[in-house]
Design an enzyme around this catalytic site. Structure first.
Site, short mmCIF file in Angstrom:
data_model
loop_
_atom_site.label_atom_id
_atom_site.label_comp_id
_atom_site.label_asym_id
_atom_site.label_seq_id
_atom_site.Cartn_x
_atom_site.Cartn_y
_atom_site.Cartn_z
N VAL A 1 68.33 69.39 53.35
CA VAL A 1 67.04 69.17 54.02
C VAL A 1 66.87 70.16 55.18
O VAL A 1 65.91 70.08 55.93
CB VAL A 1 66.95 67.71 54.55
CG1 VAL A 1 67.04 66.73 53.39
CG2 VAL A 1 68.02 67.41 55.59
N HIS B 1 65.58 66.39 48.24
CA HIS B 1 65.77 65.30 49.20
C HIS B 1 64.87 65.47 50.41
O HIS B 1 65.05 64.80 51.43
CB HIS B 1 67.24 65.24 49.65
CG HIS B 1 68.17 64.79 48.56
ND1 HIS B 1 69.53 64.93 48.63
CD2 HIS B 1 67.91 64.24 47.36
CE1 HIS B 1 70.08 64.45 47.52
NE2 HIS B 1 69.13 64.04 46.74
N CYS C 1 53.33 60.64 57.48
CA CYS C 1 52.76 59.46 58.14
C CYS C 1 53.01 58.21 57.31
O CYS C 1 52.79 58.20 56.09
CB CYS C 1 51.25 59.66 58.33
SG CYS C 1 50.45 58.21 59.06
N GLY D 1 78.52 74.01 46.41
CA GLY D 1 78.67 73.27 47.65
C GLY D 1 78.16 71.85 47.65
O GLY D 1 77.56 71.40 48.63
N THR D 2 78.45 71.12 46.56
CA THR D 2 78.06 69.71 46.56
C THR D 2 79.22 68.86 46.05
O THR D 2 79.94 69.24 45.14
CB THR D 2 76.79 69.45 45.74
OG1 THR D 2 76.47 68.05 45.79
CG2 THR D 2 76.94 69.88 44.30
#
Ligand code: BV8
Ligand code: ZN
Length: 241
Positions: free
Chosen positions: A105, A121, A129, A189-190
């Protein structure tokens, strides 16, 4: 199972491919100084996800959740893309069909210049809102509480997918399309524990893709891979150029 292929073999395959899809996680941003979630310095070490990254947490104590995101925004505001993000931008220019799916993110892929991107994500630099659901970019490092919508005055939330929340339909459609058409899926990288992203290796494999993992450590998905490289993303990914 991983076989004797070297990273140069993979580089050759990538350069011959018509379509390459990439799935990234926090590990690709670790080399930019962004803490991962589950590593030794991980974000979850000090916090418990269900206490913060969930709609229930936000409903219970929106100020606490905003304090956590303000802390992360402050941290991220000084971080820049690293050689791994930049190498993916170069690859995007070389390969006819190239798509990046990121769980991150932090906005670093977009900052590096990646065009074909699904931030599945969400993005910490966007707010949504809770009343009128309008989504806006917001780069304030610290949002005073309660952050209110310019449109209707409603309470703003981070435009991030929390645990128990569905991913955006458009992001899922783009991701599955990219997984189904790619010749090669690079997974960088996960830790491969968060769904539905953790199932993407199998989705691509079921459609005949060659699947490559680049990670500091082995993961539950390592056995699905055609080849797995252990190391830092900023060192491994540029070797594909
Ligand atoms: C959904 C937002 C459906 C917060 C995040 C039981 C079984 C299966 C699934 C579930 C289950 N129980 C619950 C679920 C669903 C749940 C889930 O998967 N839970 C897991 C924990 C079991 N998933 C969801 O809720 C998803 N939604 O499924 O909706 C639905 C259906 C019906 C009705 C309603 C809903 C939503 C998932 C999104 C959650 N949000 N983040 C925030 O970020 O503020 S997840 C969070 O984890 C981050 O987004 C992060 O991107 C993601 C994955 O983490 P990683 O990126 O992999 O990072 P991690 O630290 O874990 O690993 C880093 C790796 O890098 C390590 O392996 C390390 O070795 C490596 N590394 C470190 N340094 C380097 C490196 N590699 C290379 N170089 C380096 N330098
Ligand atoms: Zn509003």
């Amino acid at each position: 199972m991983p076989n004797g292929l070297t990273i140069l073999d993979v580089r050759d395959r990538v350069h011959q491919a018509q379509s390459v899809t990439v799935l990234t996680g926090a590990g690709i941003s670790a080399d930019s100084g962004v803490p991962t979630f589950r590593g030794a310095d991980g974000l979850w070490k000090n916090f418990r996800p269900e206490e913060l990254a969930s709609p229930e947490a936000f409903a219970r104590d929106p100020q606490l959740v905003w304090e956590w995101y303000n802390w992360r925004r402050e941290l991220l505001a000084t971080k820049r893309p690293n050689a791994a993000h930049e190498a993916l931008v170069q690859l995007e220019r070389l390969i006819p069909d190239f798509w990046v799916i990121t769980q991150n993110v932090d906005g670093l892929h977009a900052a590096a210049g990646t065009q074909n991107l699904s931030e599945i994500h969400g993005n910490i630099w966007k707010v949504r809102c809770t009343q009128c659901h309008s989504i806006r970019p917001n780069h304030d490092v610290h949002l005073p509480f309660p952050p209110s919508c310019a449109n209707c005055g409603g309470l703003l939330r981070p435009h991030i997918v929390w645990f128990g929340e569905s991913l955006a339909t458009e992001d899922l459609e783009q991701s599955y399309a990219a997984l189904q058409r790619c010749d090669i899926l690079l997974i960088i990288g996960t830790s491969g524990v968060v769904y539905p992203a953790a199932s993407f290796a199998s989705v691509a494999k079921d459609h005949g893709a060659f699947v490559v993992e680049m990670n500091m450590e082995a993961t539950p998905n390592s056995s699905v891979m055609d080849v797995a490289f252990q190391g830092r993303a900023k060192e491994l990914v540029p070797l594909l150029l």
